[in-house]
Write a protein that holds these residues in place. Structure first.
Motif, PDB file in Angstrom:
ATOM      1  N   ASP A  80     -44.992  24.358  64.425  1.00 52.91           N
ATOM      2  CA  ASP A  80     -46.430  24.315  64.661  1.00 52.91           C
ATOM      3  C   ASP A  80     -46.759  23.434  65.872  1.00 52.91           C
TER       4      ASP A  80
ATOM      5  N   TYR B 185     -46.201  25.580  68.775  1.00 52.91           N
ATOM      6  CA  TYR B 185     -47.303  26.547  68.810  1.00 52.91           C
ATOM      7  C   TYR B 185     -48.561  25.899  69.401  1.00 52.91           C
TER       8      TYR B 185
ATOM      9  N   TYR C 209     -51.290  26.946  72.185  1.00 54.25           N
ATOM     10  CA  TYR C 209     -52.633  27.177  71.636  1.00 54.25           C
ATOM     11  C   TYR C 209     -53.663  26.329  72.400  1.00 54.25           C
TER      12      TYR C 209
ATOM     13  N   GLU D 184     -55.340  16.793  66.115  1.00 52.05           N
ATOM     14  CA  GLU D 184     -54.470  17.712  65.365  1.00 52.05           C
ATOM     15  C   GLU D 184     -52.983  17.425  65.651  1.00 52.05           C
TER      16      GLU D 184
ATOM     17  N   CYS E  60     -57.104  31.457  63.934  1.00 58.74           N
ATOM     18  CA  CYS E  60     -56.383  30.173  63.847  1.00 58.74           C
ATOM     19  C   CYS E  60     -57.337  29.081  63.382  1.00 58.74           C
TER      20      CYS E  60
ATOM     21  N   TYR F  49     -57.576  28.193  59.056  1.00 56.12           N
ATOM     22  CA  TYR F  49     -57.143  26.831  58.687  1.00 56.12           C
ATOM     23  C   TYR F  49     -58.287  26.061  58.029  1.00 56.12           C
TER      24      TYR F  49
ATOM     25  N   TYR G 171     -57.493  19.300  57.863  1.00 57.22           N
ATOM     26  CA  TYR G 171     -58.060  20.644  58.023  1.00 57.22           C
ATOM     27  C   TYR G 171     -59.298  20.895  57.161  1.00 57.22           C
TER      28      TYR G 171
ATOM     29  N   GLU H  86     -50.948  34.884  61.624  1.00 54.93           N
ATOM     30  CA  GLU H  86     -51.092  33.667  60.809  1.00 54.93           C
ATOM     31  C   GLU H  86     -50.220  33.770  59.554  1.00 54.93           C
TER      32      GLU H  86
HETATM   33  C1  LIG Z   1     -50.055  28.668  63.408  1.00 53.84           C
HETATM   34  C2  LIG Z   1     -51.329  27.845  63.421  1.00 53.84           C
HETATM   35  N1  LIG Z   1     -52.520  28.468  63.401  1.00 53.84           N
HETATM   36  C3  LIG Z   1     -53.654  27.679  63.432  1.00 53.84           C
HETATM   37  C4  LIG Z   1     -53.614  26.311  63.475  1.00 53.84           C
HETATM   38  C5  LIG Z   1     -54.875  25.521  63.478  1.00 53.84           C
HETATM   39  N2  LIG Z   1     -55.196  25.053  64.736  1.00 53.84           N
HETATM   40  C6  LIG Z   1     -52.369  25.747  63.516  1.00 53.84           C
HETATM   41  N3  LIG Z   1     -52.215  24.410  63.569  1.00 53.84           N
HETATM   42  N4  LIG Z   1     -51.222  26.501  63.476  1.00 53.84           N
END
Ligand SMILES: Cc1ncc(CN)c(N)n1
Length: 221
Positions: free
Chosen positions: A44, A47, A51, A82, A135, A139, A165, A207
């Motif tokens: 994550d 990711y 993101y 985050e 996303c 969450y 979250y 997701e």
């Molecule tokens: C895979 C994923 N998707 C969404 C989020 C929320 N920002 C996250 N931390 N990771």
């Protein structure tokens, strides 16, 4: 009915799958295997680096200063709040920052983040927003759902994740994203709306694949 309400209604099955996945449910009950969570945290983090770039691209594509500021605030929230939670988990799990950043992305992490960046770079602001909406929104939904699980917010391992979250701050960024999607959908043609729906469906499905990949700790074969 707003465009975003229409999306979750039309794709109710896929939307529910993100919340009902065993990884999410076990995280809320506190029974999730720590190795699965560790694997998820590393993937994550990788990711989130890509993101976050979506929000930078959103600031570039924004039509006005208010929208630009919102993208910039969300970008800052991802990088500092985050990813800060991820760094704190990494320290607890004995993973260094260098290890985190140099870890190898799994096939699903690569596919998901590259798909989002492809849409963001090649589409307009509406396409970019449709890509990141699941996303943010899923969450927030998951955070609020797990907050109601007995003991979830105080769990020694997973409580920080649930608190982050389900927080008002995260909720405000998610709500802004939902309302931006609704504004951007106004006046779009049928074919443009269909394209936004497809993007929303694809990242919603990604997701669930991300939860599954983490649950199975899937890397290359
Ligand atoms: C895979 C994923 N998707 C969404 C989020 C929320 N920002 C996250 N931390 N990771």
């Amino acid at each position: 009915m707003s465009f975003t309400q229409h999306l979750v209604q039309k794709y109710q099955h896929e939307w529910q799958q993100t919340q009902q996945h065993p990884f999410v449910q076990e995280l809320g009950r506190g029974t999730l295997d720590r190795n699965k969570f560790r694997f998820y945290m590393i993937q994550d983090y990788l990711y989130l680096i890509d993101y976050a770039k979506l929000f930078a691209l959103g600031a570039i594509k924004a039509p006005d200063l208010t929208t630009m500021s919102e993208f910039s605030a969300s970008l800052s929230n991802i990088l500092h709040e985050e990813m800060g939670i991820h760094r704190s988990y990494a320290a607890r799990f004995g993973i260094t920052k260098e290890e985190l950043e140099q870890a190898e992305p799994s096939p699903i992490t690569l596919a998901y983040s590259h798909y989002m960046l492809h849409v963001a770079q090649n589409g307009g602001l509406a396409e970019l927003t449709a890509a990141l909406l699941p996303c943010m929104w899923s969450y927030w939904e998951i955070g609020r759902m797990l907050k109601e699980f007995p003991g979830a917010v105080d769990h020694p391992d997973y409580g920080e994740w649930v608190r982050g979250y389900s927080s008002d701050e995260f909720g405000q960024h998610a709500q802004w994203c939902i309302s931006l999607m609704d504004q951007l959908a106004v006046g779009k043609s049928e074919s443009e709306l269909a394209r936004l729906e497809t993007i929303f469906l694809n990242t919603t499905r990604y997701e669930t694949l991300f939860w599954e990949m983490s649950y199975q700790q899937q890397m290359w074969l």
